[in-house]
Design an enzyme around this catalytic site. Sequence first.
Site, PDB file in Angstrom:
ATOM      1  N   ALA A   1      25.448  14.433 -15.682  1.00  0.00           N
ATOM      2  CA  ALA A   1      24.592  15.492 -16.226  1.00  0.00           C
ATOM      3  C   ALA A   1      25.252  16.851 -16.034  1.00  0.00           C
ATOM      4  O   ALA A   1      26.094  17.045 -15.147  1.00  0.00           O
ATOM      5  CB  ALA A   1      23.221  15.467 -15.556  1.00  0.00           C
ATOM      6  N   ASP A   2      24.840  17.786 -16.859  1.00  0.00           N
ATOM      7  CA  ASP A   2      25.265  19.176 -16.710  1.00  0.00           C
ATOM      8  C   ASP A   2      24.124  20.064 -17.206  1.00  0.00           C
ATOM      9  O   ASP A   2      23.510  19.769 -18.236  1.00  0.00           O
ATOM     10  CB  ASP A   2      26.537  19.454 -17.517  1.00  0.00           C
TER      11      ASP A   2
END
Length: 197
Positions: free
Chosen positions: A79-80
């Site tokens: 994720a970011d």
Amino acid sequence: MFHPLDNLSGYEVILASGSPRRRELLEMLDVNFRVDTSHPVDEIVPDGTPAEEVPVYLSRLKASAYPLAPGEKKVVITADTVVILDGKVLGKPEDEADACRMITLMQGREQKVVTGVTVRTPDCCQTFAAESVVEFAPLTADEIAYYVAKYKPFDKAGAYGIQEWIGAAGIKGISGSFYNVMGLPVQRLYSVLKVIV
């Protein structure tokens, strides 16, 4: 006993993120997993990438760096999260002054928080983005300095953690997922994990 993610039984679920907040949020889904940050990437985004697409690009980049052999029963989650103000990405602050500058820019305004998530197995890869709109109430310079000095939000996009003091004192409203603002839209992730294998 029934388990909502029983389809993952026999699979090793790997969270490829060092974020303690993402770890806490994934634990909320009652899934067994381990954290592995041994495959870092240079988070370089191609010039001209629209701000909203940056976290999607980076989550895919992180997922592609993780080696998966055919037939391995593994599920990798990356994720970011970015904060977007005036069409520009606010990354992690460099120091206290930079953190105060970022938070000051957001006072009395709305900004977007976008998280890109990629779920990858040897056989498939799914990426999605979740967007929340966060409205700040005005804070004084002293209040902002207090938050930055006490909570040191240097590892957080946009220089704030909504689960901390500033979320209670300075966030007027949210449209979208609260957990997305923390760094992982767990309801959307849950819906993907139910069908990924």
